[in-house]
Design a protein around this motif. Structure first.
Motif, short mmCIF file in Angstrom:
data_model
loop_
_atom_site.label_atom_id
_atom_site.label_comp_id
_atom_site.label_asym_id
_atom_site.label_seq_id
_atom_site.Cartn_x
_atom_site.Cartn_y
_atom_site.Cartn_z
N TYR A 57 -7.63 -1.52 18.72
CA TYR A 57 -8.41 -2.58 19.35
C TYR A 57 -9.84 -2.62 18.79
CZ TYR A 57 -4.71 -2.93 22.90
OH TYR A 57 -3.52 -3.10 23.55
N ASP A 58 -10.43 -1.46 18.57
CA ASP A 58 -11.79 -1.41 18.02
C ASP A 58 -11.84 -2.06 16.64
OD1 ASP A 58 -12.65 -0.10 20.31
OD2 ASP A 58 -12.69 1.90 19.36
N LYS A 59 -10.85 -1.78 15.81
CA LYS A 59 -10.81 -2.36 14.46
C LYS A 59 -10.54 -3.86 14.53
CE LYS A 59 -9.69 1.85 12.01
NZ LYS A 59 -8.74 2.57 11.17
N ILE A 60 -9.65 -4.27 15.41
CA ILE A 60 -9.38 -5.70 15.58
C ILE A 60 -10.65 -6.42 16.02
CG2 ILE A 60 -8.18 -7.39 17.04
CD1 ILE A 60 -5.77 -5.40 16.99
N SER A 61 -11.37 -5.84 16.96
CA SER A 61 -12.59 -6.46 17.48
C SER A 61 -13.63 -6.65 16.38
CB SER A 61 -13.17 -5.64 18.62
OG SER A 61 -12.28 -5.66 19.72
N LYS A 62 -13.67 -5.75 15.41
CA LYS A 62 -14.58 -5.88 14.27
C LYS A 62 -14.07 -6.94 13.29
CE LYS A 62 -16.28 -1.16 14.50
NZ LYS A 62 -16.25 0.16 13.86
N GLY A 63 -12.75 -7.14 13.26
CA GLY A 63 -12.15 -8.16 12.40
C GLY A 63 -12.22 -7.87 10.92
N GLU A 64 -12.37 -6.61 10.56
CA GLU A 64 -12.49 -6.25 9.15
C GLU A 64 -11.16 -5.74 8.60
OE1 GLU A 64 -15.62 -3.35 9.15
OE2 GLU A 64 -17.11 -4.80 9.82
N PHE A 65 -10.71 -6.37 7.53
CA PHE A 65 -9.50 -5.94 6.84
C PHE A 65 -9.73 -6.20 5.36
CE2 PHE A 65 -9.02 -10.36 7.88
CZ PHE A 65 -8.45 -10.93 6.75
N SER A 66 -8.85 -5.68 4.51
CA SER A 66 -9.07 -5.87 3.07
C SER A 66 -7.75 -6.07 2.33
CB SER A 66 -9.82 -4.68 2.48
OG SER A 66 -8.95 -3.58 2.32
N PHE A 67 -7.93 -6.47 1.10
CA PHE A 67 -6.80 -6.62 0.17
C PHE A 67 -7.01 -5.69 -1.02
CE2 PHE A 67 -7.35 -11.01 1.98
CZ PHE A 67 -6.21 -11.01 2.75
N LYS A 68 -7.63 -4.53 -0.79
CA LYS A 68 -8.03 -3.64 -1.87
C LYS A 68 -6.94 -2.69 -2.35
CE LYS A 68 -12.89 -3.87 -0.75
NZ LYS A 68 -14.07 -3.17 -0.26
N SER A 69 -5.89 -2.48 -1.58
CA SER A 69 -4.86 -1.53 -1.99
C SER A 69 -4.00 -2.12 -3.12
CB SER A 69 -3.98 -1.14 -0.80
OG SER A 69 -3.25 -2.26 -0.35
N TRP A 72 -1.63 -5.31 -3.05
CA TRP A 72 -2.14 -6.69 -3.06
C TRP A 72 -2.35 -7.25 -4.45
CZ3 TRP A 72 -1.68 -9.56 1.01
CH2 TRP A 72 -1.57 -8.93 2.26
N VAL A 73 -2.21 -6.45 -5.48
CA VAL A 73 -2.48 -6.90 -6.84
C VAL A 73 -1.64 -8.11 -7.23
CG1 VAL A 73 -2.37 -6.23 -9.28
CG2 VAL A 73 -3.31 -4.66 -7.59
N SER A 74 -0.38 -8.11 -6.87
CA SER A 74 0.52 -9.18 -7.29
C SER A 74 0.66 -10.30 -6.25
CB SER A 74 1.91 -8.61 -7.60
OG SER A 74 2.46 -8.02 -6.45
N VAL A 75 -0.10 -10.24 -5.18
CA VAL A 75 -0.05 -11.28 -4.15
C VAL A 75 -1.01 -12.40 -4.54
CG1 VAL A 75 -0.46 -11.80 -1.71
CG2 VAL A 75 0.58 -9.61 -2.37
N SER A 76 -0.55 -13.63 -4.41
CA SER A 76 -1.34 -14.78 -4.85
C SER A 76 -2.62 -14.96 -4.04
CB SER A 76 -0.50 -16.06 -4.73
OG SER A 76 -0.34 -16.43 -3.38
N SER A 77 -3.60 -15.58 -4.66
CA SER A 77 -4.85 -15.88 -3.97
C SER A 77 -4.62 -16.85 -2.82
CB SER A 77 -5.90 -16.42 -4.94
OG SER A 77 -5.44 -17.61 -5.55
N GLU A 78 -3.66 -17.75 -2.94
CA GLU A 78 -3.33 -18.69 -1.86
C GLU A 78 -2.80 -17.96 -0.63
OE1 GLU A 78 -3.14 -20.89 -5.72
OE2 GLU A 78 -2.17 -19.06 -5.00
N ALA A 79 -1.97 -16.95 -0.84
CA ALA A 79 -1.44 -16.16 0.28
C ALA A 79 -2.56 -15.39 0.96
CB ALA A 79 -0.35 -15.21 -0.20
N ARG A 84 -6.60 -14.76 5.40
CA ARG A 84 -8.01 -14.80 5.82
C ARG A 84 -8.22 -15.85 6.92
NH1 ARG A 84 -8.85 -14.73 0.28
NH2 ARG A 84 -9.57 -12.72 -0.44
N ARG A 85 -7.63 -17.01 6.75
CA ARG A 85 -7.81 -18.09 7.71
C ARG A 85 -7.07 -17.80 9.02
NH1 ARG A 85 -7.15 -23.82 5.39
NH2 ARG A 85 -8.42 -24.27 7.22
N MET A 86 -5.95 -17.10 8.95
CA MET A 86 -5.19 -16.75 10.15
C MET A 86 -5.85 -15.60 10.90
SD MET A 86 -1.31 -17.09 8.66
CE MET A 86 -0.42 -17.14 10.22
N LEU A 87 -6.49 -14.69 10.19
CA LEU A 87 -7.14 -13.54 10.81
C LEU A 87 -8.65 -13.76 10.96
CD1 LEU A 87 -5.22 -10.53 9.19
CD2 LEU A 87 -4.78 -11.71 11.36
N GLU A 88 -9.05 -14.98 11.12
CA GLU A 88 -10.43 -15.33 11.43
C GLU A 88 -10.71 -14.89 12.86
OE1 GLU A 88 -13.99 -16.31 12.11
OE2 GLU A 88 -13.31 -16.81 10.08
#
Length: 106
Positions: A57-69, A72-79, A84-88
């Motif tokens: 819950y603490d992490k969700i409340s901060k809303g911080e996530f990444s695509f650094k692992s 994510w290298v082969s995942v499209s920028s559109e995805a 990002r827009r869904m987890l706003e």
């Protein structure tokens, strides 16, 4: 569709939107949960994790996530943009279901 704000605290910690934690939410919380599912489907792990529900819950409340692992290298920028827009964190700025269906990724 529910027109008013809801206040019951329900759901599995990984998928709960920040506004649910705060105690007042509407149907946009489902977009958040779908964003979490999409994130998991594309990389294999949750965007917000912890040893217990409170840490999650603490992490969700901060809303911080990444695509650094490496997953994510082969995942499209559109995805990634869709996620990002869904987890706003701000539900007023979060993509709607109708907008999501019009996205480049869909």
């Amino acid at each position: 569709m529910t027109k008013g704000k809801l206040s019951d605290h329900v759901g599995t910690a990984y998928y709960v939107a920040p506004e649910v934690i705060a105690g007042e939410y509407d149907c946009k919380c489902d977009i958040w949960s779908a964003g979490v599912v999409l994130y998991i489907l594309l990389c294999g792990f949750a965007p917000f994790d912890g040893k217990n529900d409170q840490q999650i819950y603490d992490k969700i409340s901060k809303g911080e996530f990444s695509f650094k692992s490496a997953e994510w290298v082969s995942v499209s920028s559109e995805a990634k943009e869709m996620i990002r827009r869904m987890l706003e964190s701000d539900p007023k700025k979060r993509i709607s279901a109708e907008e999501a269906l019009q996205s480049d990724w869909i």
